[in-house]
Design a protein around this motif. Structure first.
Motif, PDB file in Angstrom:
ATOM      1  N   ARG A  40     -15.789  -9.575   6.568  1.00 11.09           N
ATOM      2  CA  ARG A  40     -16.362  -8.704   7.600  1.00 11.09           C
ATOM      3  C   ARG A  40     -16.639  -7.352   6.965  1.00 11.09           C
ATOM      4  N   LEU A  41     -17.902  -7.068   6.766  1.00 18.02           N
ATOM      5  CA  LEU A  41     -18.331  -5.915   5.984  1.00 18.02           C
ATOM      6  C   LEU A  41     -19.024  -4.885   6.871  1.00 18.02           C
ATOM      7  N   THR A  42     -18.670  -3.624   6.694  1.00 16.23           N
ATOM      8  CA  THR A  42     -19.320  -2.511   7.385  1.00 16.23           C
ATOM      9  C   THR A  42     -19.672  -1.445   6.364  1.00 16.23           C
ATOM     10  N   VAL A  43     -20.926  -1.003   6.381  1.00 13.37           N
ATOM     11  CA  VAL A  43     -21.395   0.045   5.474  1.00 13.37           C
ATOM     12  C   VAL A  43     -21.816   1.236   6.309  1.00 13.37           C
ATOM     13  N   THR A  44     -21.182   2.369   6.094  1.00 14.97           N
ATOM     14  CA  THR A  44     -21.524   3.616   6.769  1.00 14.97           C
ATOM     15  C   THR A  44     -21.980   4.610   5.720  1.00 14.97           C
ATOM     16  N   SER A  45     -23.143   5.214   5.919  1.00 19.05           N
ATOM     17  CA  SER A  45     -23.693   6.078   4.878  1.00 19.05           C
ATOM     18  C   SER A  45     -24.544   7.176   5.486  1.00 19.05           C
ATOM     19  N   VAL A  48     -17.457 -12.668  -6.594  1.00 19.67           N
ATOM     20  CA  VAL A  48     -16.196 -12.191  -6.028  1.00 19.67           C
ATOM     21  C   VAL A  48     -15.146 -13.269  -6.212  1.00 19.67           C
ATOM     22  N   GLU A  49     -14.359 -13.164  -7.254  1.00 15.88           N
ATOM     23  CA  GLU A  49     -13.310 -14.141  -7.517  1.00 15.88           C
ATOM     24  C   GLU A  49     -12.027 -13.810  -6.758  1.00 15.88           C
ATOM     25  N   ARG A  50     -11.759 -12.507  -6.599  1.00 10.94           N
ATOM     26  CA  ARG A  50     -10.518 -12.055  -5.973  1.00 10.94           C
ATOM     27  C   ARG A  50     -10.759 -10.645  -5.445  1.00 10.94           C
ATOM     28  N   PRO A  51      -9.810 -10.058  -4.718  1.00 13.00           N
ATOM     29  CA  PRO A  51     -10.030  -8.697  -4.206  1.00 13.00           C
ATOM     30  C   PRO A  51     -10.389  -7.678  -5.282  1.00 13.00           C
ATOM     31  N   ALA A  52      -9.801  -7.808  -6.464  1.00 11.78           N
ATOM     32  CA  ALA A  52     -10.115  -6.858  -7.536  1.00 11.78           C
ATOM     33  C   ALA A  52     -11.593  -6.914  -7.908  1.00 11.78           C
ATOM     34  N   SER A  53     -12.208  -8.092  -7.820  1.00 13.78           N
ATOM     35  CA  SER A  53     -13.637  -8.212  -8.110  1.00 13.78           C
ATOM     36  C   SER A  53     -14.470  -7.437  -7.088  1.00 13.78           C
ATOM     37  N   VAL A  82     -17.696   1.977   2.474  1.00 16.51           N
ATOM     38  CA  VAL A  82     -17.840   0.532   2.573  1.00 16.51           C
ATOM     39  C   VAL A  82     -16.481  -0.044   2.939  1.00 16.51           C
ATOM     40  N   GLU A  83     -16.424  -0.737   4.062  1.00 12.82           N
ATOM     41  CA  GLU A  83     -15.159  -1.299   4.545  1.00 12.82           C
ATOM     42  C   GLU A  83     -15.277  -2.814   4.623  1.00 12.82           C
ATOM     43  N   LEU A  84     -14.406  -3.489   3.916  1.00  9.84           N
ATOM     44  CA  LEU A  84     -14.397  -4.948   3.889  1.00  9.84           C
ATOM     45  C   LEU A  84     -13.066  -5.435   4.444  1.00  9.84           C
ATOM     46  N   ARG A  85     -13.133  -6.183   5.535  1.00 11.29           N
ATOM     47  CA  ARG A  85     -11.929  -6.718   6.168  1.00 11.29           C
ATOM     48  C   ARG A  85     -11.924  -8.239   6.076  1.00 11.29           C
ATOM     49  N   ASP A  86     -10.714  -8.775   6.020  1.00 12.95           N
ATOM     50  CA  ASP A  86     -10.501 -10.228   6.062  1.00 12.95           C
ATOM     51  C   ASP A  86     -11.335 -10.944   5.011  1.00 12.95           C
ATOM     52  N   LEU A  87     -11.119 -10.570   3.773  1.00 14.29           N
ATOM     53  CA  LEU A  87     -11.854 -11.191   2.673  1.00 14.29           C
ATOM     54  C   LEU A  87     -11.582 -12.693   2.638  1.00 14.29           C
TER      55      LEU A  87
END
Length: 620
Positions: free
Chosen positions: A116-121, A30-35, A153-158
């Protein structure tokens, strides 16, 4: 200075904890948000999603949310999905036979280590959905959640857990553009999947990109998707590609040479559906357009290379952006030959942007003071006015001289019929029409069924001579004409040596030279196809071209020589041409590959439709 002088004692070797290992791995993946968006969208594609929605905030630095309708993850597998090197894509026995985007099991653990990662499935057939969260590497137990199908998949505050990385991110706008570009690249390879990108600002959701799933066969769906991403202009000027050799298949679209760009940003390369940046593929694309583009211009193309997974290694770069082929020569040869055959099959066709630029350069009459265009009565004349206009404009019949004994002629004089002119080809009988005029001794005006064509006679004939020279050179059958008195040519320092190094190859092209002294050569024969030629100027131009190609392969150097020769053997600007010559040139252009542009990549003709011309005069 020794270690003792600096008062430093060696530190003991210790095993890093799991959190540190994950943060180090995240720096590679993960280099940047696009990654992060790339990894999550690829997971959604692997899950068989038909629609993928991406929401971002602050260029992905504050929020990245990826929603798909794929097969989902079972509740029991959620903790394992966040463990390093845990994946459902491979079993670990064969790292070459890979059919999916992801296979390392690094994306979710790496994201959870730095954000901060949340995975809902909700797995297909499951009674309920479940969610799991991880913050800075600390995983919470699964909990019940509400979701109808698929995965969110929700990623906050990378990078909140690695604040130093935040300093290396670019502006919010730049990061958002990088995310949009990533989604566009992935969408090109998956026209059957719908993609949506939204930017969340101050509680509002602004749709940045919306790509509905395309229907139809491979090329129809691909063309529709590329038209939405790259614009209708690219689709109008691109030609389809389909070639196969030894199990390697090439498909996609490549733009005409006259649609060249100022940079390589319009080049999109895919290997087994995976977007890559590969020097081998880029070099092959450049080689295919070698003699149809001017210096500093780049082709626009979207190429898909598909081959058995065991023939390509995708595990050579942390971001999987580079690949390594087992048989690189076959892949390169397929791209070069496939592109050249496709371009040659288009014959004289040139890009529509050339005509568009020409129309943009025209300046119709300025409107009236109130801003409305001028309206002329003649635009819609009545039948009576039209008849009167024709009568008034009819040429006056010359009166005969009075005969002796008569004051006035007793009858009107009828002039004799003019001599019959040679029949011109019908305008609608050929794609480039029939020649009607030559202006400024350089441009041919031809009438077609739908408008007019303006041809640059020198540029067009230069391409025709070049293609004939290449065809003859391939069979070593370029006829030469001996000079009665050899031309002695003195070249700049090193020029004679450069030319004499390839004297044998030049002789095969009908140009025979011999050493005649320091920096001097004697020209004994010249190619007959060039007619009378200034040998000194020709040799100097060839030397300049060879110096420009540097250490390129001999084929490129020979093509450069042929290009210079063709320039010297072409119809020069300023020469008046007869109608038969102009029509013969048009017919030869229609039968010659790549005649839509000269050897230097410039267009040889532009087309103006009658509707466009009428629009310029306000007749629409």
């Amino acid at each position: 200075m020794t270690i003792q002088d600096r008062n430093i004692s060696p530190a003991p070797i210790r095993q890093l904890d799991e959190a540190a290992i994950n943060r180090i791995a995240a720096g590679e993946v993960v280099e940047r948000p696009a990654s992060a968006v790339k990894e999550l969208v690829e997971n959604a594609i692997d899950a068989g999603a038909a629609r993928i929605a991406v929401d971002i905030a602050e260029g992905g630095k504050v929020l990245i949310r990826v929603t798909d309708d794929g097969h989902g993850i079972a509740e029991a597998d959620l903790p394992l999905a966040l463990a390093r090197h845990a994946t459902s894509k491979i079993d670990g026995t064969d790292l070459l036979n890979i059919h999916s985007f992801g296979f390392r099991g690094e994306a979710l653990p790496s994201l959870g280590a730095v954000g901060r990662l949340t995975v809902t499935s909700r797995a297909a057939g499951a009674a309920a959905a479940a969610a799991i969260s991880v913050e800075g590497g600390a995983i919470a137990p699964p909990r019940p959640a509400a979701l109808t199908r698929g995965t969110v998949v929700e990623l906050r505050d990378l990078f909140y857990a690695t604040p130093a990385r935040l300093k290396f991110l670019r502006s919010t706008r730049a990061e958002a553009q990088a995310i949009a570009d990533t989604i566009r690249r992935l969408a090109m390879a998956e026209p059957g999947i719908g993609f949506t990108l939204r930017d969340l600002r101050d509680g509002d959701a602004r749709t940045v990109l919306r790509l509905d799933a395309e229907t139809g066969d491979l090329f129809d769906a691909m063309r529709a998707r590329l038209s939405r991403i790259l614009g209708a202009e690219f689709a109008e000027n691109a030609i389809p590609l389909e070639a196969e050799r030894e199990g390697v298949r090439l498909t996609g679209y490549a733009a005409l040479p006259t649609y060249a760009r100022g940079s390589s940003q319009a080049q999109y390369l895919f290997v087994n559906g995976r977007p890559v940046r590969d020097k081998l593929l880029s070099g092959a694309l450049r080689a295919a357009y070698m003699d149809v583009l001017p210096s500093g211009r780049y082709p626009a193309a979207v190429l898909f290379v598909d081959l058995p997974p065991v023939e390509v290694d995708v595990n050579v770069h942390p971001a999987k952006a580079e690949v390594r082929f087992r048989d690189a020569g076959t892949v390169r040869g397929l791209i070069v030959s496939g592109l050249r055959h496709a371009l040659a099959a288009e014959g004289h066709r040139a890009s529509s942007t050339v005509s568009g630029a020409m129309l943009g350069a025209f300046r119709p009459q300025e409107p009236t003071a109130d801003g409305r265009p001028r309206i002329y009565q003649m635009d819609r004349p009545s039948p009576q006015a039209r008849a009167a206009a024709w009568t008034a404009q009819a040429p006056a019949a010359p009166a005969p001289a009075p005969m002796a004994g008569f004051d006035e002629p007793s009858a009107r004089y009828a002039p004799p019929d003019p001599p019959a002119a040679p029949a011109d080809p019908a305008p609608d009988a050929h794609p480039l029409g029939a020649a009607r005029a030559q202006i400024h001794e350089n441009y041919i005006i031809a009438q077609t069924a739908e408008g007019i064509v303006i041809v640059d006679q020198h540029a067009a004939h230069e391409r025709l001579v070049y293609e004939e020279l290449k065809a003859r050179a391939a069979t070593r059958s370029v006829p030469a004409q001996a000079l009665l008195i050899p031309d002695i040519v003195t070249l700049p320092a090193g020029g004679a040596e450069t030319l004499l190094e390839i004297a044998e190859d030049l002789a095969g092209l009908g140009l025979v030279i011999e050493p005649f002294g320091p920096d001097t050569v004697a020209v004994r024969e010249t190619p007959a196809i060039l007619g009378q030629v200034d040998a000194a100027r020709l040799l100097r131009d060839i030397w300049d071209e060879l110096e420009g190609t540097g250490g390129d392969a001999l084929k490129a150097r020979i093509d450069a020589v042929l290009s210079r020769m063709s320039c010297h053997g072409s119809i020069r600007s300023g020469r008046q041409m007869q109608p038969q010559e102009m029509n013969a040139l048009l017919r030869q252009m229609e039968a010659t590959p790549l005649s839509g542009q000269c050897n230097h990549g410039r267009p040889t003709y532009v087309t103006l439709r009658l509707a466009d011309i009428e629009r310029l005069f306000g007749r629409t």
